[in-house]
Design an enzyme around this catalytic site. Structure first.
Site, PDB file in Angstrom:
ATOM      1  N   HIS A  12      33.708  76.796 -83.001  1.00 11.78           N
ATOM      2  CA  HIS A  12      34.929  76.174 -83.368  1.00 11.78           C
ATOM      3  C   HIS A  12      35.122  76.557 -84.691  1.00 11.78           C
ATOM      4  O   HIS A  12      34.242  76.568 -85.684  1.00 11.78           O
ATOM      5  CB  HIS A  12      34.869  74.940 -83.489  1.00 11.78           C
ATOM      6  CG  HIS A  12      33.815  74.067 -84.058  1.00 11.78           C
ATOM      7  ND1 HIS A  12      32.820  73.222 -83.721  1.00 11.78           N
ATOM      8  CD2 HIS A  12      33.589  74.182 -85.601  1.00 11.78           C
ATOM      9  CE1 HIS A  12      32.001  72.800 -84.834  1.00 11.78           C
ATOM     10  NE2 HIS A  12      32.390  73.522 -86.030  1.00 11.78           N
ATOM     11  N   HIS A  59      33.664  67.040 -89.460  1.00 12.52           N
ATOM     12  CA  HIS A  59      33.491  67.802 -90.711  1.00 12.52           C
ATOM     13  C   HIS A  59      34.128  66.953 -91.856  1.00 12.52           C
ATOM     14  O   HIS A  59      34.645  67.527 -92.984  1.00 12.52           O
ATOM     15  CB  HIS A  59      34.074  69.071 -90.842  1.00 12.52           C
ATOM     16  CG  HIS A  59      33.491  69.976 -89.787  1.00 12.52           C
ATOM     17  ND1 HIS A  59      33.723  69.941 -88.363  1.00 12.52           N
ATOM     18  CD2 HIS A  59      32.745  71.160 -89.752  1.00 12.52           C
ATOM     19  CE1 HIS A  59      32.996  70.893 -87.722  1.00 12.52           C
ATOM     20  NE2 HIS A  59      32.581  71.612 -88.372  1.00 12.52           N
ATOM     21  N   HIS A 192      25.918  80.430 -88.864  1.00 10.78           N
ATOM     22  CA  HIS A 192      26.753  80.861 -89.826  1.00 10.78           C
ATOM     23  C   HIS A 192      26.425  79.982 -91.024  1.00 10.78           C
ATOM     24  O   HIS A 192      25.839  78.880 -90.916  1.00 10.78           O
ATOM     25  CB  HIS A 192      28.391  80.718 -89.389  1.00 10.78           C
ATOM     26  CG  HIS A 192      28.438  79.231 -88.981  1.00 10.78           C
ATOM     27  ND1 HIS A 192      27.918  78.594 -87.781  1.00 10.78           N
ATOM     28  CD2 HIS A 192      29.829  78.336 -89.356  1.00 10.78           C
ATOM     29  CE1 HIS A 192      28.561  77.308 -87.738  1.00 10.78           C
ATOM     30  NE2 HIS A 192      29.534  77.306 -88.784  1.00 10.78           N
ATOM     31  N   GLU A 239      24.843  73.636 -86.185  1.00 13.06           N
ATOM     32  CA  GLU A 239      25.681  73.123 -85.311  1.00 13.06           C
ATOM     33  C   GLU A 239      25.152  73.614 -83.796  1.00 13.06           C
ATOM     34  O   GLU A 239      25.742  72.963 -82.879  1.00 13.06           O
ATOM     35  CB  GLU A 239      27.167  73.604 -85.466  1.00 13.06           C
ATOM     36  CG  GLU A 239      27.907  73.146 -86.333  1.00 13.06           C
ATOM     37  CD  GLU A 239      29.122  73.391 -86.992  1.00 13.06           C
ATOM     38  OE1 GLU A 239      29.757  73.083 -87.768  1.00 13.06           O
ATOM     39  OE2 GLU A 239      29.546  74.680 -86.252  1.00 13.06           O
TER      40      GLU A 239
HETATM   41  C1  DHB Z   1      34.153  77.927 -90.188  1.00 12.15           C
HETATM   42  C2  DHB Z   1      33.205  77.692 -89.402  1.00 12.15           C
HETATM   43  C3  DHB Z   1      33.095  76.192 -89.145  1.00 12.15           C
HETATM   44  O1  DHB Z   1      31.905  75.886 -88.005  1.00 12.15           O
HETATM   45  C4  DHB Z   1      33.716  75.421 -89.508  1.00 12.15           C
HETATM   46  O2  DHB Z   1      33.459  73.903 -89.205  1.00 12.15           O
HETATM   47  C5  DHB Z   1      34.703  75.573 -90.472  1.00 12.15           C
HETATM   48  C6  DHB Z   1      34.799  77.125 -90.824  1.00 12.15           C
HETATM   49  C7  DHB Z   1      34.450  79.374 -90.406  1.00 12.15           C
HETATM   50  O3  DHB Z   1      33.580  80.374 -90.148  1.00 12.15           O
HETATM   51  O4  DHB Z   1      35.347  79.793 -91.218  1.00 12.15           O
HETATM   52 FE    FE Z   2      31.759  73.679 -88.043  1.00 10.01          FE
END
Ligand code: DHB
Ligand code: FE
Length: 281
Positions: A12, A59, A192, A239
């Protein structure tokens, strides 16, 4: 009894909402990501779940840093989202299934998972985007039960604990006195990191091994501590715990799963994106 038919996992990212809104799915930047979804939609069209249980992480929309439950389960008749400040269009409310919510809550608490029950719950991009990606046209045809797992403020639940929660959720779904068909969704990951010195960090090797483990060795990731997982996947890559909960819930439905479809594409925004469809065998 209800039938747990399978599970899906997807990343997401708020920008996905903007891309949907602006109709950018065929642009070179977005195409490899969105092209992953038609096979998942075809499977959903065939198996037609009535309800989905979604493992996701809030979040800061519903829970902020002042009050952060480790595990929270929605028990609302409907769930609204809101503008999170990223330009994602606000969607119409999503329908809840309160009967499954309360059965899930009672079963989990009975098994010593002291979940927070939420009779009102705002859902953020992590909950709404998978629904929009899997059912892009019109109103969402399935009712939802959101299960929120804290991955934003330490301390976080251990991978083994999340696996146990997923398994208990699967057993609860299986014992739900209903003729409905249920699918489980994981929203988040894969690797990430959005901030700090390692911003932009991605670990394709680990992601690939993790995705493979979900098919045939689902407990594999539980060997790692939270800090090891953050080290390997990034502060937000943690996550991936959602995927572990989703996969663990399927163990209640069948000893093995069939992997029907997967996609992995780097990067969208700062994220290694993944998609997987697992059918209970
Ligand atoms: C991004 C990834 C995420 O899981 C999130 O919650 C918000 C932003 C991103 O890569 O921009
Ligand atoms: Fe996220």
């Amino acid at each position: 009894m209800a039938r747990l038919i399978g599970g899906l996992g997807t990343s997401h990212i708020p920008a996905i909402g903007g891309a949907i809104h602006k109709g950018l799915q065929q642009e070179p930047y977005w195409k490899p990501f969105f092209d992953g979804f038609p096979p998942a939609r075809r499977w959903l069209d065939k198996v037609k779940p009535d309800v989905v249980v979604i493992f996701y992480n809030d979040h800061g929309l519903n829970f902020f840093l002042d009050k952060m439950p480790t595990f929270a389960v929605g028990a609302a008749a409907e769930y609204r989202n809101a503008d999170e400040g990223w330009g994602i269009p606000t969607l119409p409310p999503f329908r809840g299934d309160q009967d499954l919510s309360w059965h899930l809550i009672e079963s989990l608490i009975d098994r010593s998972f002291d979940v927070t029950t939420c009779q009102e719950m705002m859902i953020d991009h992590a909950c709404t985007l998978p629904l929009k990606l899997f059912w892009p046209i019109g109103d969402c045809p399935v009712a939802i039960v959101p299960v929120c797992i804290n991955t934003v403020q330490f301390p976080l639940p251990a991978a083994a604990r999340v696996y146990a929660l997923g398994r208990a959720a699967g057993e609860a779904i299986n014992s739900w006195d209903s003729d409905k068909r249920v699918a489980v969704i994981a929203s988040g990951g894969l690797s990430h990191q959005l901030d700090g010195e390692r911003a932009g960090f991605i670990n394709k090797e680990f992601d690939t091994e993790f995705l493979a483990s979900l098919v045939s060795n689902p407990e594999w990731a539980t060997q790692f501590s939270i800090h090891e997982l953050v080290e390997k996947t990034g502060t937000q890559g943690i996550e991936l715990l959602m995927w572990l909960a989703m996969r663990a819930s399927l163990t209640a439905a069948s000893p093995t799963v069939r992997m029907l479809h997967s996609n992995y594409y780097i990067p969208i925004s700062n994220t290694a994106t993944a998609l997987m469809v697992l059918e209970a065998a």
